[in-house]
Every structure is written in C-alpha cells, then in structure tokens.
Design an enzyme around this catalytic site. Structure first.
Site, PDB file in Angstrom:
ATOM      1  N   CYS A 118      28.415  60.832  -4.492  1.00 10.51           N
ATOM      2  CA  CYS A 118      28.108  59.933  -3.209  1.00 10.51           C
ATOM      3  C   CYS A 118      28.995  59.072  -3.092  1.00 10.51           C
ATOM      4  CB  CYS A 118      26.622  59.379  -3.204  1.00 10.51           C
ATOM      5  SG  CYS A 118      25.955  58.444  -1.914  1.00 10.51           S
ATOM      6  N   ARG A 178      28.252  52.089  -6.088  1.00 17.96           N
ATOM      7  CA  ARG A 178      27.791  51.652  -7.147  1.00 17.96           C
ATOM      8  C   ARG A 178      27.874  52.887  -8.208  1.00 17.96           C
ATOM      9  NH1 ARG A 178      22.166  49.847  -4.884  1.00 17.96           N
ATOM     10  NH2 ARG A 178      22.739  51.953  -3.959  1.00 17.96           N
ATOM     11  N   HIS A 210      22.207  59.810  -7.205  1.00 14.22           N
ATOM     12  CA  HIS A 210      21.814  58.713  -7.837  1.00 14.22           C
ATOM     13  C   HIS A 210      20.699  58.154  -7.044  1.00 14.22           C
ATOM     14  CE1 HIS A 210      23.226  56.051  -4.472  1.00 14.22           C
ATOM     15  NE2 HIS A 210      23.979  57.119  -4.229  1.00 14.22           N
ATOM     16  N   ASP A 226      28.643  56.093  -2.520  1.00 17.69           N
ATOM     17  CA  ASP A 226      27.824  54.522  -2.831  1.00 17.69           C
ATOM     18  C   ASP A 226      28.787  53.866  -4.061  1.00 17.69           C
ATOM     19  OD1 ASP A 226      26.319  53.064  -4.221  1.00 17.69           O
ATOM     20  OD2 ASP A 226      24.579  53.524  -3.078  1.00 17.69           O
ATOM     21  N   CYS A 251      19.404  55.745  -3.330  1.00 15.69           N
ATOM     22  CA  CYS A 251      20.510  56.318  -2.270  1.00 15.69           C
ATOM     23  C   CYS A 251      20.230  56.261  -0.796  1.00 15.69           C
ATOM     24  CB  CYS A 251      20.618  57.987  -2.671  1.00 15.69           C
ATOM     25  SG  CYS A 251      22.002  58.544  -1.747  1.00 15.69           S
TER      26      CYS A 251
HETATM   27 ZN   LIG Z   1      23.989  57.711  -2.253  1.00 12.44          ZN
END
Ligand SMILES: [Zn+2]
Length: 208
Positions: free
Chosen positions: A54, A58, A110, A56, A113
C-alpha cells in the site's frame, strides 16, 4: 531541517529536509559505510523479492523490514491492489519475473488502511471509487461470514478481517496474470505470499 536561507520566492521546508537533512545523512552514514555494495548497485540490481504494498506513508517496505539495499523491487498503490487490467502493475510483475528472476512475490496489507475504510464510504472521488472496485469483493466476503458489527471492537475486527481478505483476494488476482505468474509458481521458480503489517505493534506477519 537545516538553517538554509530560503530561496527567493519559494519556501521549501520539506524538500530541504529531505535533501539537506535526510539525503545528506544517508550519504554520510549508510552510503559511505557500504561502498562496495553501492558500487555494485550503481550498475545492476538483483532483488529477491517483488513487494506489492500500500502507498500508505506508514508502511514503507525497506523501513519495516530493515531490508538491505537492492533486495526489494517495490510497487505500491492505494490498498495494495492487483487489478486485472493495470498496465503499470502488469509490467512490474512481468519484468520482475522474466528479467529480474525474483524468487518471491509478497502482497502486503496493513492495519488502519484508508483504502479498506473507504470501501464503506459513498465516495465522491471518481478515480478512488473506480480503483477500489478491485477490492470490494474482500468486503463482500467478510460481511457474508461475520455478524453485523455493533461495538467499536467489532467494527475494528471487521476492518481487520477485510484487510486480511483483501490480501488473499489480490493474490487470487495475481494468479490470473497470464501466463507468467501461474507458470512460474507451478514450476517452483517463485513463491507468492501475503503479509500483514500492524501499525500498532510494528509487527509484520505472514497471512498466506
Ligand atoms: Zn493502506
């Protein structure tokens, strides 16, 4: 952030932080301490893993695995989705198997999400809504097998289950990429696995 004079007419604190702070520290520490490795990597790569994760911020692959430089061939998108008709991802998968000869493909989801959360929303963002179509089946499957959540804990658990199901779903999509993925798996040239990253603990665990 270093105390650089601002450029005329611009204010770029974040890019300065990345260039003058982060990159400088990387070159002084990591790069200069591993000259031979970076000399090799300057002219060739031989990663062992294709990481489909992803976007993302993080869930940065090298950071959460402490992977050495040159080990991960990475593609990331909103929701770690493997759509059936996506030329970018198709080219990444094809190149990594056919030319880089990677050994493993990892589909990595994760916790918390945003893509999974968005599956429950009536989105006004046309591109995001279209993109998420290839993940909706994960939500449908989970809602068919668990009771409707009521408490905050149950809602959290439902999201967790959809995040896990989405990993399995995207691996199913990946296996339909003709002909190179299925063939490579059947011939035991590659393995395909799913991983889940827990933002609350920092733990990465195998799902598939
Ligand atoms: Zn995500």
């Amino acid at each position: 952030m270093t105390n650089l004079p601002p450029e005329t007419g611009t204010n770029r604190p974040l890019i300065d932080q990345l260039l003058q702070g982060g990159n400088l520290a990387f070159r002084e520490n990591e790069f200069k301490r591993n000259p031979e490795r970076y000399r090799e990597l300057a002219v060739a790569q031989s990663p062992g893993v294709l990481w489909i994760g992803c976007s993302d911020s993080r869930a940065a692959p090298e950071r959460i695995t402490n992977a050495p430089p040159g080990e991960l061939f990475v593609t990331r998108n909103v929701g770690n989705i493997v759509p059936a008709h996506d030329w970018s991802l198709s080219a990444v998968v094809e190149y990594s198997i056919t030319h880089l000869k990677i050994k493993e493909i990892l589909v990595v989801g994760h916790s918390d999400c945003g893509a999974v959360k968005a599956l429950d929303k009536d989105l006004q963002d046309p591109y995001i809504a279209l993109w998420l179509n290839d993940a909706r089946e994960a939500k449908t499957r989970v809602d068919a097998r668990i009771p409707k959540p009521e408490t905050p804990e149950e809602h959290k658990e439902r999201s967790h289950q959809i995040e896990l199901e989405n990993i399995r779903l995207q691996i199913e999509h990946l296996m339909t990429y003709p002909p190179f993925v299925r063939q490579a798996v059947d011939e035991k040239r590659i393995e395909v696995h799913g991983l889940y990253y827990d933002l609350e603990t920092g733990g990465l665990s195998q799902v598939v």
